[in-house]
Design a protein around this motif. Structure first.
Motif, mmCIF file in Angstrom:
data_model
loop_
_atom_site.group_PDB
_atom_site.id
_atom_site.type_symbol
_atom_site.label_atom_id
_atom_site.label_comp_id
_atom_site.label_asym_id
_atom_site.label_seq_id
_atom_site.Cartn_x
_atom_site.Cartn_y
_atom_site.Cartn_z
ATOM 1 N N PRO A 172 38.269 -25.910 25.060
ATOM 2 C CA PRO A 172 39.144 -24.382 24.164
ATOM 3 C C PRO A 172 39.049 -23.547 25.101
ATOM 4 C CG PRO A 172 38.159 -26.075 23.236
ATOM 5 C CD PRO A 172 38.289 -26.797 24.212
ATOM 6 N N LYS A 173 37.484 -23.492 25.038
ATOM 7 C CA LYS A 173 36.743 -21.736 25.036
ATOM 8 C C LYS A 173 37.513 -21.096 26.093
ATOM 9 C CE LYS A 173 31.810 -20.107 26.025
ATOM 10 N NZ LYS A 173 31.933 -19.200 24.193
ATOM 11 N N ILE A 174 37.820 -21.300 27.052
ATOM 12 C CA ILE A 174 37.772 -20.399 28.415
ATOM 13 C C ILE A 174 39.641 -20.776 28.420
ATOM 14 C CG2 ILE A 174 35.944 -22.047 29.935
ATOM 15 C CD1 ILE A 174 37.514 -23.657 31.508
ATOM 16 N N LEU A 175 40.448 -21.306 27.566
ATOM 17 C CA LEU A 175 41.305 -21.388 27.565
ATOM 18 C C LEU A 175 42.017 -20.439 26.874
ATOM 19 C CD1 LEU A 175 42.357 -25.356 27.623
ATOM 20 C CD2 LEU A 175 41.647 -23.408 29.352
ATOM 21 N N ALA A 176 40.879 -19.074 26.258
ATOM 22 C CA ALA A 176 41.941 -18.418 24.172
ATOM 23 C C ALA A 176 42.560 -16.911 25.651
ATOM 24 C CB ALA A 176 40.496 -17.761 24.462
ATOM 25 N N GLY A 177 43.734 -17.581 25.329
ATOM 26 C CA GLY A 177 44.796 -16.809 25.162
ATOM 27 C C GLY A 177 45.589 -16.656 25.643
ATOM 28 N N SER A 178 45.670 -18.278 27.053
ATOM 29 C CA SER A 178 45.874 -18.123 27.352
ATOM 30 C C SER A 178 47.104 -19.468 27.399
ATOM 31 C CB SER A 178 45.959 -18.889 29.035
ATOM 32 O OG SER A 178 44.660 -20.438 28.949
ATOM 33 N N ASN A 179 48.064 -19.797 28.133
ATOM 34 C CA ASN A 179 48.949 -20.880 27.804
ATOM 35 C C ASN A 179 49.005 -21.906 28.573
ATOM 36 O OD1 ASN A 179 51.861 -21.456 26.156
ATOM 37 N ND2 ASN A 179 52.764 -21.658 28.029
ATOM 38 N N PHE A 180 48.036 -22.626 29.204
ATOM 39 C CA PHE A 180 47.497 -23.835 29.529
ATOM 40 C C PHE A 180 47.112 -24.793 28.828
ATOM 41 C CE2 PHE A 180 46.428 -20.697 33.488
ATOM 42 C CZ PHE A 180 47.464 -21.444 34.112
ATOM 43 N N CYS A 181 46.914 -25.986 28.915
ATOM 44 C CA CYS A 181 46.421 -26.919 28.754
ATOM 45 C C CYS A 181 46.154 -28.436 29.593
ATOM 46 C CB CYS A 181 48.198 -28.266 28.032
ATOM 47 S SG CYS A 181 47.295 -29.468 26.839
ATOM 48 N N ASP A 182 44.809 -28.056 29.191
ATOM 49 C CA ASP A 182 43.902 -29.244 30.218
ATOM 50 C C ASP A 182 44.077 -30.218 29.693
ATOM 51 O OD1 ASP A 182 43.128 -26.896 31.799
ATOM 52 O OD2 ASP A 182 41.437 -25.980 31.478
ATOM 53 N N GLY B 234 42.213 -34.387 30.750
ATOM 54 C CA GLY B 234 41.850 -34.779 31.071
ATOM 55 C C GLY B 234 40.942 -36.617 30.765
ATOM 56 N N PHE B 235 40.009 -37.304 31.482
ATOM 57 C CA PHE B 235 39.692 -39.008 31.025
ATOM 58 C C PHE B 235 38.440 -38.675 31.483
ATOM 59 C CE2 PHE B 235 41.425 -38.650 34.190
ATOM 60 C CZ PHE B 235 41.039 -39.510 35.803
ATOM 61 N N ALA B 236 37.757 -39.839 30.784
ATOM 62 C CA ALA B 236 36.353 -40.777 31.732
ATOM 63 C C ALA B 236 36.947 -41.875 30.838
ATOM 64 C CB ALA B 236 35.616 -40.233 30.446
ATOM 65 N N VAL B 237 36.348 -42.927 31.761
ATOM 66 C CA VAL B 237 37.273 -44.719 31.438
ATOM 67 C C VAL B 237 35.891 -45.302 31.928
ATOM 68 C CG1 VAL B 237 38.711 -47.462 33.277
ATOM 69 C CG2 VAL B 237 39.458 -44.746 32.627
ATOM 70 N N ASP B 238 36.083 -46.392 30.055
ATOM 71 C CA ASP B 238 34.810 -47.013 30.310
ATOM 72 C C ASP B 238 35.312 -49.043 30.192
ATOM 73 O OD1 ASP B 238 32.506 -48.563 30.064
ATOM 74 O OD2 ASP B 238 32.496 -47.514 28.031
ATOM 75 N N GLY B 239 35.091 -49.405 31.279
ATOM 76 C CA GLY B 239 35.896 -50.517 31.727
ATOM 77 C C GLY B 239 37.168 -51.141 30.835
ATOM 78 N N ALA B 240 37.619 -51.343 29.599
ATOM 79 C CA ALA B 240 38.572 -51.354 29.441
ATOM 80 C C ALA B 240 39.316 -50.219 28.293
ATOM 81 C CB ALA B 240 39.157 -53.080 28.885
ATOM 82 N N ARG B 241 38.084 -49.419 28.359
ATOM 83 C CA ARG B 241 38.868 -48.809 27.454
ATOM 84 C C ARG B 241 38.690 -47.194 28.093
ATOM 85 N NH1 ARG B 241 40.489 -49.737 22.456
ATOM 86 N NH2 ARG B 241 39.768 -47.268 21.734
ATOM 87 N N ALA B 242 39.563 -46.120 27.194
ATOM 88 C CA ALA B 242 39.291 -45.117 27.997
ATOM 89 C C ALA B 242 39.845 -43.897 27.049
ATOM 90 C CB ALA B 242 40.950 -44.263 28.455
ATOM 91 N N SER B 243 39.112 -42.237 27.208
ATOM 92 C CA SER B 243 38.876 -41.193 26.300
ATOM 93 C C SER B 243 39.357 -40.513 27.089
ATOM 94 C CB SER B 243 37.664 -41.045 26.479
ATOM 95 O OG SER B 243 36.750 -42.051 25.292
ATOM 96 N N LEU B 244 41.039 -40.184 26.182
ATOM 97 C CA LEU B 244 41.486 -38.989 26.432
ATOM 98 C C LEU B 244 41.184 -37.801 26.636
ATOM 99 C CD1 LEU B 244 44.742 -40.990 27.093
ATOM 100 C CD2 LEU B 244 42.859 -41.274 29.181
ATOM 101 N N VAL B 245 41.616 -36.602 27.110
ATOM 102 C CA VAL B 245 41.053 -36.049 26.367
ATOM 103 C C VAL B 245 42.267 -34.753 27.015
ATOM 104 C CG1 VAL B 245 38.865 -33.536 26.253
ATOM 105 C CG2 VAL B 245 38.217 -35.770 26.643
ATOM 106 N N GLY B 246 42.016 -33.426 25.518
ATOM 107 C CA GLY B 246 43.090 -32.161 25.849
ATOM 108 C C GLY B 246 43.085 -30.942 25.311
ATOM 109 N N ALA B 247 43.156 -30.065 25.454
ATOM 110 C CA ALA B 247 42.963 -28.729 25.052
ATOM 111 C C ALA B 247 43.363 -27.366 25.206
ATOM 112 C CB ALA B 247 41.075 -28.448 25.884
ATOM 113 N N LEU B 248 43.956 -26.927 24.531
ATOM 114 C CA LEU B 248 44.501 -25.458 24.557
ATOM 115 C C LEU B 248 44.559 -24.329 23.582
ATOM 116 C CD1 LEU B 248 46.839 -25.983 22.256
ATOM 117 C CD2 LEU B 248 47.889 -27.203 23.601
#
Length: 343
Positions: free
Chosen positions: A282-292, A294-308
């Motif tokens: 989120p640091k680089i999104l301050a003041g903007s209307n973007f939502c970034d 992303g993800f990281a997959v580890d076998g049968a599980r995933a960590s999904l990441v969002g920032a705004l």
């Protein structure tokens, strides 16, 4: 020019609405209300607007007194304050865009469970379109009643829904959300004084944060959400831990995101193997209307990441994007700021 009014314009969300709308080439802000600051210039509580507008606050009674002088009404009022007056608000303007939590949920029982009070206008709950253009664009083109999601809910929905729609998630979603101090609002109280907040990572909602109900409603999945206040002023980051359906590969996850957001002006897929900003930050999104997202997959599980930015794509910017969709304007209008780096 489209004439707009902003009710509850002295808070952080209201200030961001004024910042974006006063720079919007197709909009004229004709009314900004605040009982606390009635008669004072808006650049008092919002000093970043100095030289940008000569507008002064009026009391909330002006919404009635000046009915007919504005086309769109933005409601930036605290939670639980708009539902009792919404029937009248709907008579005051052709289009109403509500940024409170009062009409985000469609089920009155779920609302009562999460907001700990009965909804006073349950018959209106299903009449509002969710103000998230990425998933409700066609409905928003003709919607006159729009409810903008909460900041952590918007991040969670944009992060989880592509995989939910593709059938790639198996089981519940665990959302670990982090938010800056502006998410507590301008009247946050003693627990958010600088002396109390500085250096802290405060787990203020260890279970059942109200935004989990919005994510569950939007994805059709069971959701558990925690929320932590961090030292940043702006920004939301959600880390969503999920089990993947049998046979799901990393390439399938990436493909689901690309398919969902290939043509979206304000959602970017950020999932790199290396670099300081290899996942949404989120640091680089301050003041903007973007939502970034992303993800990281580890076998049968995933960590999904969002920032705004919680005040922009997580609130006011999303509302302006909905306005643009509703009136057939390019969605980027008034929302061109890209964020800062370094910041």
């Amino acid at each position: 020019m489209l004439r707009v009014a902003v009710a509850g314009a002295s808070g952080y969300i209201g200030g961001e609405l004024l910042r974006l709308l006063t720079g919007h080439p197709r909009v004229e802000v004709v009314l900004a209300t605040s009982n606390t600051f009635a008669g004072r210039r808006v650049d008092g509580p919002h000093p970043n607007l100095r030289g940008r507008t000569k507008l002064s606050f009026a009391g909330h009674d002006a919404l009635e007194e000046r009915a007919g002088s504005y086309d769109v009404l933005f409601l930036a009022m605290p939670h639980k304050q708009t539902m009792g007056r919404m029937a009248r608000y709907l008579e005051l303007a052709g289009t109403v865009i509500d940024l409170s939590g009062d009409f985000r949920l469609r089920d009155a029982g779920v609302f009562a469970d999460y907001y700990e009070t009965a909804h006073t206008a349950p018959g209106l709950l299903g009449s509002f379109t969710t103000g998230l253009p990425e998933w409700h664009r066609d409905e928003l083109r003709t919607a006159d009643r729009i409810s903008v999601p909460g900041c952590m809910a918007a991040a969670g929905i944009l992060t989880v829904r592509p995989l939910a729609e593709a059938g790639l998630i198996d089981g519940p979603v665990d959302v670990d959300a982090r938010t800056g101090s502006s998410g507590s609002g301008v009247s946050a109280g003693s627990s958010n004084l600088h002396a109390e907040r500085s250096g802290a990572m405060r787990l203020f909602a260890p279970t059942r944060h109200r935004h989990e109900a919005e994510v569950a409603q939007a994805t059709g999945l069971p959701v558990r959400m925690t929320a932590t206040g961090v030292e940043a002023v702006r920004g939301v980051q959600v880390l969503c831990r999920v089990g993947l359906a049998e046979g799901t590969r990393e390439a399938d996850v990436r493909s689901a995101y690309r398919k969902a957001y290939a043509d979206e002006p304000f959602v970017r897929v950020v999932a790199h193997k290396r670099g300081a900003y290899r996942l949404p930050e989120p640091k680089i999104l301050a003041g903007s209307n973007f939502c970034d997202v992303g993800f990281a997959v580890d076998g049968a599980r995933a960590s999904l990441v969002g920032a705004l930015d919680n005040l922009v794509k997580g609130g006011s910017g999303n509302a302006v994007q909905c306005l643009n969709v509703r009136f057939g304007w390019p969605e980027e209008t008034g929302l061109e700021f890209t964020g800062l780096h370094p910041n």
